[in-house]
Scaffold this active site. Structure first.
Site, mmCIF file in Angstrom:
data_model
loop_
_atom_site.group_PDB
_atom_site.id
_atom_site.type_symbol
_atom_site.label_atom_id
_atom_site.label_comp_id
_atom_site.label_asym_id
_atom_site.label_seq_id
_atom_site.Cartn_x
_atom_site.Cartn_y
_atom_site.Cartn_z
ATOM 1 N N LYS A 69 0.843 -1.197 0.000
ATOM 2 C CA LYS A 69 0.000 0.000 0.000
ATOM 3 C C LYS A 69 0.877 1.245 0.000
ATOM 4 C CE LYS A 69 -3.838 2.113 2.592
ATOM 5 N NZ LYS A 69 -4.774 1.960 3.726
ATOM 6 N N SER A 96 -9.787 2.557 2.926
ATOM 7 C CA SER A 96 -8.836 3.214 2.064
ATOM 8 C C SER A 96 -7.947 2.250 1.288
ATOM 9 C CB SER A 96 -7.950 4.137 2.897
ATOM 10 O OG SER A 96 -7.156 3.378 3.800
ATOM 11 N N SER A 155 -10.472 0.186 7.226
ATOM 12 C CA SER A 155 -9.877 0.289 5.887
ATOM 13 C C SER A 155 -9.179 -0.963 5.386
ATOM 14 C CB SER A 155 -8.889 1.463 5.840
ATOM 15 O OG SER A 155 -9.586 2.677 5.889
#
Length: 495
Positions: free
Chosen positions: A78, A158, A182
């Site tokens: 990420k 997210s 998330s």
């Protein structure tokens, strides 16, 4: 060749050890899939040269017999994790051009274990969002579709790029972060497994901060066994992080017996929200029946302060964000706005932050600054902190009664279409976190497991919440749920 990318981490590990495949072959297969999947916009900084170099080293380690479980496994990282020499922007324009000279502890641990980095994954800007629509890179797209409808769907947020990449078999696993859901919400939206460990189990050092008392890293994988294997490599005490717990890391994979006979599973009445879709109700009821059939005792429980969790979260998280994001000012690194003649340092701050931050980040920074300001600190921030303590006490009281895990829905719906939740009403988007934020406020471990499909053929997930530091037991309960649900669906390849 592309069938290699469909392997789980456990399957790939066994094939690598047996010599049936090399890490280089596995990595090349993933690189090929990533190149063909630009329509998903999951990978935003591709690192094929780094990946192949790491894969060659992994193959040498495996040949020499020095191979941890993650050795040779291709992963996506990420964009919130700082990776040495590789763009690490947190999906924000304000960090344009930032290439850290250091490695986050979590990615460092994975690379030390021999894992391979395929690239950086899309996300909501500074992890603020539930749909991956606030990214400077553009929207990440869910590989799933509603029947024959071509409407692009959100992969959740997210960690939307991470979820899309794992669900589409572009990588074997991915790192995510979870501040209010998330990891778990995007996992549910894409039919994969995602675990948020206990706060302090994984180091936060080198992860761009959103809300420091809530953020926690975790793995996003194809199944529960893979989550156990990857989490093992990510955990461990880190003296560079003052909130990192100095606790031994158990063998999470060894805990996966699937035996939950006699375990007490709590069903919280407060999670039966008004207007909850019938499909979510049915999924929850089916999951409860699966747990009971597996030998668990089902206990109705109460978490009375649940209704205050969302408003408390949306005071605490923006307050911490406004403090954490104050450092992005155009002085030392990242983007700096062009200045007019006569502009001073104040104009530089204002212009840089105005053009560097997107609307959602600006909104949360302003909310956070407001609730921390003189005259409102006690009315909002301190009151939210007191509510947080009550929410944590609710869980403590339930676990003190002998409850081993709590079963709830993971999300209030299946994945929605990109653009369907208008920015004109951001509160609607915030409601996506209704089942997940309590876990972050209380610092508990939580896992989302795919458990079925809705009437449009989209995946739905169930959430299990565990006792603090008992991820091994939580993973085993999730393994039993996964086995009972028998979920094997994959998105049809349209990209």
């Amino acid at each position: 060749m592309s069938d290699l990318t469909k392997l789980t981490i456990a399957e790939a590990r066994d094939k690598l050890r047996a010599g049936d495949v090399t890490s280089v072959e596995l990595t090349e297969a993933c690189i090929s899939e990533i190149e063909a999947a630009d329509a998903l916009n999951a990978f935003v900084h591709k690192t094929p040269e780094i990946a192949l170099e790491q894969a060659r080293k992994a193959d040498a380690r495996i040949s020499g017999g020095d191979a941890p479980a993650m050795c040779g496994i291709p992963l996506g990282i990420k964009d919130l994790f700082c990776t040495r020499g590789v763009p690490s922007q947190a999906a924000s324009r304000i960090l344009e051009g930032f290439r850290p000279e250091y490695e986050s502890t979590v990615s460092h641990k994975l690379f030390d274990a021999g894992a391979v980095m395929l690239g950086k994954l899309n996300m909501d800007e500074f992890a603020m969002g539930s749909s991956n629509e606030t990214s400077v890179y553009g929207n990440a797209v869910n590989p799933w579709r509603r029947g024959n409808d071509d409407t692009p769907l959100t992969p959740g947020g997210s960690s939307g790029g991470s979820a899309a990449a794992v669900a589409a078999d572009l990588c074997l696993g991915a790192t995510g972060t979870d501040t209010g859901g998330s990891i778990r919400q995007p996992a549910a939206f894409t039919g994969i497994t995602g675990i948020k460990p206990t706060y302090g189990r994984c180091s936060r050092w080198g992860i761009v901060a959103f809300a420091s008392s809530l953020d926690q890293a975790g793995p996003m994988t194809k199944d529960v066994r893979d989550a156990a294997i990857m989490l093992q490599a990510m955990c461990g005490h880190d003296p560079k992080d003052s909130t990192s717990a100095d606790l031994a890391v158990p063998d999470f994979e060894a805990a996966l017996t699937g035996d939950i006979k006699g375990k007490k599973i709590g069903i919280p009445k407060e999670y039966r929200m008004e207007g909850m879709p019938a499909e979510i109700e049915k999924l929850w009821a089916d999951g409860t029946a699966m747990m009971k059939d597996a030998g668990a005792e089902i206990v109705d429980i109460s978490l009375p302060h649940t209704k205050y969790a969302l408003p408390a979260y949306y005071v605490i998280a923006p307050a911490e964000a406004s403090s954490n994001l104050a450092r992005y000012d155009g002085v030392r690194f990242g983007r700096r706005a062009k200045l007019a003649q006569g502009d001073g340092v104040t104009e530089m701050y204002e212009k840089t932050r105005a053009e560097g931050f997107g609307h959602e980040v600006q909104r949360r920074v302003m909310v956070g600054t407001y609730v921390l300001s003189a005259g409102f600190y006690d009315a909002y921030y301190n009151r939210a902190r007191k509510v947080r303590a009550l929410i944590k006490k609710d869980f403590d009281d339930v676990f003190a009664q002998g409850i081993d895990a709590i079963l709830t829905p993971a999300t209030p719906s299946a994945a929605f279409g990109l653009g369907e939740m208008s920015e004109a009403d951001p509160v609607q988007m915030y409601l996506n976190d209704v089942f997940t934020v309590t876990v972050n406020l209380a610092g508990l471990p939580g896992i989302s497991v795919p458990a079925g499909l809705d009437k449009q053929g989209l995946p739905l997930g169930l959430q299990l919440i565990g006792r603090p530091w008992e991820e091994a037991d939580l993973l085993n309960t999730a393994y039993a749920l996964e086995s009972a649900a028998g979920y094997v669906s994959k998105p049809g390849k349209w990209w």
